[in-house]
Design a protein around this motif. Structure first.
Motif, PDB file in Angstrom:
ATOM      1  N   MET A 186       0.848  -1.190   0.000  1.00  0.00           N
ATOM      2  CA  MET A 186       0.000   0.000   0.000  1.00  0.00           C
ATOM      3  C   MET A 186       0.886   1.243   0.000  1.00  0.00           C
ATOM      4  N   GLY A 187       0.486   2.254  -0.776  1.00  0.00           N
ATOM      5  CA  GLY A 187       1.221   3.506  -0.793  1.00  0.00           C
ATOM      6  C   GLY A 187       0.811   4.416   0.353  1.00  0.00           C
ATOM      7  N   GLU A 188       1.550   5.505   0.521  1.00  0.00           N
ATOM      8  CA  GLU A 188       1.280   6.432   1.626  1.00  0.00           C
ATOM      9  C   GLU A 188      -0.128   7.006   1.563  1.00  0.00           C
ATOM     10  N   SER A 189      -0.575   7.396   0.362  1.00  0.00           N
ATOM     11  CA  SER A 189      -1.901   8.003   0.239  1.00  0.00           C
ATOM     12  C   SER A 189      -3.002   7.004   0.549  1.00  0.00           C
ATOM     13  N   GLN A 190      -2.802   5.738   0.150  1.00  0.00           N
ATOM     14  CA  GLN A 190      -3.809   4.714   0.429  1.00  0.00           C
ATOM     15  C   GLN A 190      -3.886   4.412   1.921  1.00  0.00           C
ATOM     16  N   VAL A 191      -2.725   4.360   2.575  1.00  0.00           N
ATOM     17  CA  VAL A 191      -2.696   4.141   4.021  1.00  0.00           C
ATOM     18  C   VAL A 191      -3.385   5.298   4.735  1.00  0.00           C
ATOM     19  N   ALA A 192      -3.094   6.530   4.298  1.00  0.00           N
ATOM     20  CA  ALA A 192      -3.702   7.706   4.919  1.00  0.00           C
ATOM     21  C   ALA A 192      -5.215   7.683   4.767  1.00  0.00           C
ATOM     22  N   GLN A 193      -5.689   7.263   3.602  1.00  0.00           N
ATOM     23  CA  GLN A 193      -7.131   7.199   3.363  1.00  0.00           C
ATOM     24  C   GLN A 193      -7.779   6.106   4.206  1.00  0.00           C
ATOM     25  N   THR A 194      -7.146   4.946   4.286  1.00  0.00           N
ATOM     26  CA  THR A 194      -7.681   3.827   5.055  1.00  0.00           C
ATOM     27  C   THR A 194      -7.754   4.157   6.544  1.00  0.00           C
ATOM     28  N   CYS A 195      -6.738   4.876   7.034  1.00  0.00           N
ATOM     29  CA  CYS A 195      -6.644   5.176   8.476  1.00  0.00           C
ATOM     30  C   CYS A 195      -7.163   6.565   8.821  1.00  0.00           C
ATOM     31  N   ALA A 196      -7.870   7.210   7.883  1.00  0.00           N
ATOM     32  CA  ALA A 196      -8.249   8.613   8.059  1.00  0.00           C
ATOM     33  C   ALA A 196      -9.022   8.865   9.343  1.00  0.00           C
ATOM     34  N   ARG A 197      -9.957   7.988   9.691  1.00  0.00           N
ATOM     35  CA  ARG A 197     -10.787   8.261  10.875  1.00  0.00           C
ATOM     36  C   ARG A 197      -9.979   8.210  12.160  1.00  0.00           C
ATOM     37  N   TRP A 198      -8.936   7.361  12.188  1.00  0.00           N
ATOM     38  CA  TRP A 198      -8.085   7.287  13.376  1.00  0.00           C
ATOM     39  C   TRP A 198      -7.087   8.450  13.398  1.00  0.00           C
ATOM     40  N   ILE A 199      -6.592   8.810  12.227  1.00  0.00           N
ATOM     41  CA  ILE A 199      -5.647   9.925  12.137  1.00  0.00           C
ATOM     42  C   ILE A 199      -6.311  11.233  12.566  1.00  0.00           C
ATOM     43  N   GLU A 200      -7.569  11.428  12.129  1.00  0.00           N
ATOM     44  CA  GLU A 200      -8.257  12.689  12.381  1.00  0.00           C
ATOM     45  C   GLU A 200      -8.891  12.759  13.769  1.00  0.00           C
ATOM     46  N   ASN A 201      -9.279  11.614  14.319  1.00  0.00           N
ATOM     47  CA  ASN A 201     -10.053  11.628  15.561  1.00  0.00           C
ATOM     48  C   ASN A 201      -9.356  10.963  16.740  1.00  0.00           C
ATOM     49  N   ALA A 202      -8.078  10.687  16.606  1.00  0.00           N
ATOM     50  CA  ALA A 202      -7.368  10.013  17.697  1.00  0.00           C
ATOM     51  C   ALA A 202      -7.307  10.912  18.930  1.00  0.00           C
TER      52      ALA A 202
END
Length: 233
Positions: A186-202
């Motif tokens: 997985m590329g960086e952008s795909q990882v960021a999209q997949t984990c977006a809810r945790w990245i934004e709401n942690a």
């Protein structure tokens, strides 16, 4: 507490010396739970160095400088910090004696311009140098802490470990710990999209993806009273 690291030396800007000091200090501050907000490099120029120190004192609780403690006229880290803090420079006979003993140990005569290295801001805590000629110092005034360390990495690291770490630890009582999750396929952008809810709401934990050779790394960082507590978040 929020900190800033300022590495001083034109040789760093010219690419003649690799700046490993910031990496060493950044890791130590993380272990202490101190947020490092800025890290900068400035050359041996009075005006630019003065502005860099002024800006750091204006926005951070702790300023750690590395370099600029030598015996030459362009080594001005101590003088500029003292001036901006409104403190006079005073001579320390014990430090001058230690510098002389160091030159005796290495079999050289002590040049008189090294006397400059025995001048410090009045009232500071002097940090003897077990590995070289330049003592460091720690200044505390008006809620600010300025730690001034020599530039050579082995001198700086030894002084920080022996004389600075515990002094800062007494003022913090925390730790910042990180772990990396290695992700393949997985590329960086795909990882960021997949984990977006945790990245934004942690809450209490931050996640940040990084692109690496052949993989993507997800850095997970948390704060606690010690490393064990941080890693349990």
């Amino acid at each position: 507490m929020q900190a800033e690291v300022l590495s001083v030396g034109t040789e760093l800007l010219l690419g003649q010396t690799v700046n490993t000091d910031t990496t060493i200090v950044a890791k130590a501050l993380s272990a202490l739970g101190i947020d490092l907000l800025y890290a900068a490099v400035v050359g041996d120029n009075v005006g630019r160095l003065e502005k860099a120190v002024y800006d750091a004192l204006d926005r951070s609780d702790i300023l750690i400088t590395t370099g600029g403690l030598g015996p030459t006229q362009d080594d001005l880290s101590k003088e500029i910090a003292a001036e901006l803090l409104g403190l006079p420079m005073v001579f320390d006979a014990e430090s001058w004696e230690a510098i002389g003993k160091y030159f005796v140990k290495i079999g050289h005569a002590c040049p008189m311009n090294n006397r400059k290295q025995a001048m410090f801001a009045k009232g500071c805590t002097i940090l003897p140098n077990a590995c070289g000629t330049a003592p460091g110092c720690m200044i505390e005034k008006d809620g600010k802490i300025v730690v001034q360390l020599p530039g050579p990495p082995h001198e700086m690291a030894d002084m920080f470990r022996r004389q600075v770490y515990d002094r800062l630890a007494a003022r913090t009582g925390g730790c910042i710990a990180s772990r990396f999750i290695r992700i393949y396929g997985m590329g960086e952008s795909q990882v960021a999209q997949t984990c977006a809810r945790w990245i934004e709401n942690a809450e209490g934990v931050t996640l940040a993806p990084y692109c690496a050779l052949g993989e993507c790394q997800l850095r997970v960082t948390a704060r606690g009273r010690d490393e064990d507590e941080a890693l349990r978040q």
